[in-house]
Design an enzyme around this catalytic site. Structure first.
Site, PDB file in Angstrom:
ATOM      1  N   ARG A 199      41.480  48.955  11.906  1.00 29.69           N
ATOM      2  CA  ARG A 199      40.789  47.959  11.082  1.00 29.69           C
ATOM      3  C   ARG A 199      40.213  48.579   9.819  1.00 29.69           C
ATOM      4  O   ARG A 199      39.864  49.765   9.783  1.00 29.69           O
ATOM      5  CB  ARG A 199      39.693  47.243  11.873  1.00 29.69           C
ATOM      6  CG  ARG A 199      38.460  48.067  12.172  1.00 29.69           C
ATOM      7  CD  ARG A 199      37.446  47.262  12.974  1.00 29.69           C
ATOM      8  NE  ARG A 199      37.951  46.907  14.284  1.00 29.69           N
ATOM      9  CZ  ARG A 199      38.191  45.648  14.680  1.00 29.69           C
ATOM     10  NH1 ARG A 199      37.938  44.646  13.872  1.00 29.69           N
ATOM     11  NH2 ARG A 199      38.649  45.410  15.891  1.00 29.69           N
ATOM     12  N   GLU A 205      54.900  58.723  23.592  1.00 34.85           N
ATOM     13  CA  GLU A 205      53.548  58.166  23.478  1.00 34.85           C
ATOM     14  C   GLU A 205      52.814  58.168  24.813  1.00 34.85           C
ATOM     15  O   GLU A 205      51.627  58.485  24.875  1.00 34.85           O
ATOM     16  CB  GLU A 205      53.629  56.742  22.921  1.00 34.85           C
ATOM     17  CG  GLU A 205      52.276  56.102  22.692  1.00 34.85           C
ATOM     18  CD  GLU A 205      52.378  54.679  22.167  1.00 34.85           C
ATOM     19  OE1 GLU A 205      51.332  54.038  22.000  1.00 34.85           O
ATOM     20  OE2 GLU A 205      53.517  54.211  21.936  1.00 34.85           O
ATOM     21  N   CYS A 246      42.000  53.388  12.299  1.00 35.17           N
ATOM     22  CA  CYS A 246      43.441  53.154  12.368  1.00 35.17           C
ATOM     23  C   CYS A 246      43.758  51.691  12.672  1.00 35.17           C
ATOM     24  O   CYS A 246      44.840  51.208  12.338  1.00 35.17           O
ATOM     25  CB  CYS A 246      44.084  54.065  13.408  1.00 35.17           C
ATOM     26  SG  CYS A 246      43.418  53.876  15.071  1.00 35.17           S
ATOM     27  N   CYS A 297      53.180  60.140  27.419  1.00 33.43           N
ATOM     28  CA  CYS A 297      52.756  61.497  27.785  1.00 33.43           C
ATOM     29  C   CYS A 297      51.609  61.964  26.897  1.00 33.43           C
ATOM     30  O   CYS A 297      50.697  62.664  27.360  1.00 33.43           O
ATOM     31  CB  CYS A 297      53.937  62.459  27.688  1.00 33.43           C
ATOM     32  SG  CYS A 297      55.093  62.309  29.079  1.00 33.43           S
ATOM     33  N   PRO A 303      35.671  53.200  23.972  1.00 34.92           N
ATOM     34  CA  PRO A 303      34.393  53.645  23.409  1.00 34.92           C
ATOM     35  C   PRO A 303      34.457  54.154  21.972  1.00 34.92           C
ATOM     36  O   PRO A 303      33.426  54.340  21.345  1.00 34.92           O
ATOM     37  CB  PRO A 303      33.999  54.796  24.347  1.00 34.92           C
ATOM     38  CG  PRO A 303      35.311  55.376  24.780  1.00 34.92           C
ATOM     39  CD  PRO A 303      36.275  54.220  24.849  1.00 34.92           C
TER      40      PRO A 303
END
Length: 434
Positions: free
Chosen positions: A52, A192, A50, A194, A115
């Site tokens: 790159r 966003e 999302c 929450c 990560p």
């Protein structure tokens, strides 16, 4: 052989551009085969997330290879090249290696230390291996990137501190309650913040999550995504006693939870502690709630302080990670150089040795009354002369700090002496340990 990178990321392109050139993970075979079919491109890996889209490739023609991949991205996605090009970056050699090592180590991520990117690159490499678009160089290159990322995770604390308000809220809850798996969380709002908080709470083992919102359909949607329970906003006061942790992030212009509400809520909870996290601006929860016994209220300012402190710490850890990346670049290039340098040195020595032996044979065969042992001495003499002549060029070729000059030297020697160099083999890969 050169490694090149062509791509764009959240740093160079808005989501409206990134989504135009994204590759579907389940349809990687066609684009991978198309890239390796480009002139002078021998290997390729496509990374599409999302944040790159990047293509890693090997080529002898750096400028040409980059131009062809840029054109491929534009043509494949039907996007004008002039629109796309201003968002693209390209690297080769050490810069390409540094970039990929940094990406895999999450040093180039929107949230440094997250990560997810390492797993995404591993998945991308898996597609390249499956569809046979990667070979000896990119195989080794990506495995080295994974090794670097592992070192960064092991030797630094880059991923250990909360650097988002939502994550900081979860970390704070862990400090207060310890184990969270037996706690119930109520999210007030469905935006966003929450959503991020829901992800983090579930990641740390929370099994009981409830969601309420003024628009019930939005609460239902968020609840469905995280296997949570949607609650009608009108039932907020009846729901509060069931929650140990309440995170509120609405757009309400006034308080939705007041001090006067808490006496009844706590009585119904048998006065078990409640942890309130108010990350709304303006605030959702009356600050006086914090004065109520067994109620603990933290606001967005409290959490921002935690985040700011952790960001400073993460900068220190990021500097340590950058040093690891630089160390590993040198090791990888030592191996990469050996792929072509070693066979070239062998071919050069073989070429000179064949000439030496041929000339020695002609000399010895035409020399009458050759003293005993003279042929052996002549062989040693000519071999010593050859070694002296080849010492300097061999030493220069073996140096690993020359960047792209090694390619020039290798090509020059192969052309000047018409050297026949054997193919690169898998054995070369073992010359560089993880």
């Amino acid at each position: 052989m050169n490694i090149i990178v062509v791509g764009l990321s959240h740093k160079t392109a808005a989501v409206e551009i990134r989504e135009k050139v994204a590759f579907a993970p389940t349809q990687m075979e066609k684009p991978l085969q198309a890239v390796v079919a480009l002139p002078d491109i021998t290997e390729a890996v496509i990374v599409s997330t999302c944040n790159r889209v990047e293509i890693y490739a090997t080529t002898r023609d750096v400028a040409g290879g980059m131009a062809r991949i840029k054109r491929f991205l534009a043509d494949y996605h039907n996007v004008p090249l002039e629109l796309l090009e201003k968002h693209l970056y390209s690297y080769h050699g050490e810069d390409a290696t540094r970039h990929v090592f940094r990406v895999a180590s999450s040093l180039d991520s929107m949230v440094v230390g997250e990560p997810q990117i390492l797993g995404q690159i591993k998945t991308s490499y898996g597609y390249a291996a499956e569809y046979k678009s990667s070979g000896i160089i990119l195989n080794r290159f990506l495995h080295k990137a994974f090794s670097v990322a592992k070192r960064v995770r092991t030797e630094t604390k880059i991923a250990s501190s909360a650097v988002s308000v939502a994550f900081a809220a979860v970390e704070l809850a862990k400090k207060i309650f310890g184990e969270l798996s037996d706690k119930t969380v109520l999210l007030i709002g469905a935006g966003e913040m929450c959503e991020l908080a829901a992800k983090h709470f579930i990641n740390v083992g929370v099994r009981g999550v409830m969601v309420t919102n003024r628009t019930y359909e939005r609460a239902e949607k968020l609840a469905e995504e995280f296997d949570a329970k949607p609650v009608h906003f009108e039932a907020l006061m009846e729901t509060l006693p069931k929650a140990d942790i309440i995170l509120s992030s609405t757009g309400a212009p006034h308080f939705i939870i007041h001090e006067k509400d808490m006496e009844d809520v706590l009585r119904r909870r048998k006065h078990k502690p409640m942890f309130f996290i108010d990350i709304a601006v303006p605030r959702d929860i009356d600050p006086k709630v914090n004065d109520v016994e067994n109620c603990y209220l933290y606001t967005v300012d409290d959490l921002n302080g935690v985040v700011a402190t952790n960001l400073e710490q993460r900068k220190v850890e990021a500097a340590k990670a950058e040093a690891i990346v630089e160390q590993e670049i040198g090791q990888f290039f030592k191996w990469l150089s050996s792929l072509e340098v070693t066979p070239t040195i062998v071919a050069l020595r073989t070429h000179f040795d064949e000439i030496r032996k041929a000339e020695l044979s002609k000399t010895v065969s035409g020399w009458k009354d050759l003293p005993p042992g003279a042929e052996k001495k002549l062989d040693a003499l000519t071999n010593a002369i050859m070694n002296k002549l080849l010492h300097q060029p061999t030493s220069v070729l073996k140096r690993t700090d020359q960047g792209n000059r090694n390619d020039l030297y290798v090509d020059a020697l192969r052309n000047l002496f018409d050297l026949e160099v054997g193919g690169e083999t898998q054995d070369n890969m073992m010359d560089l340990e993880d």
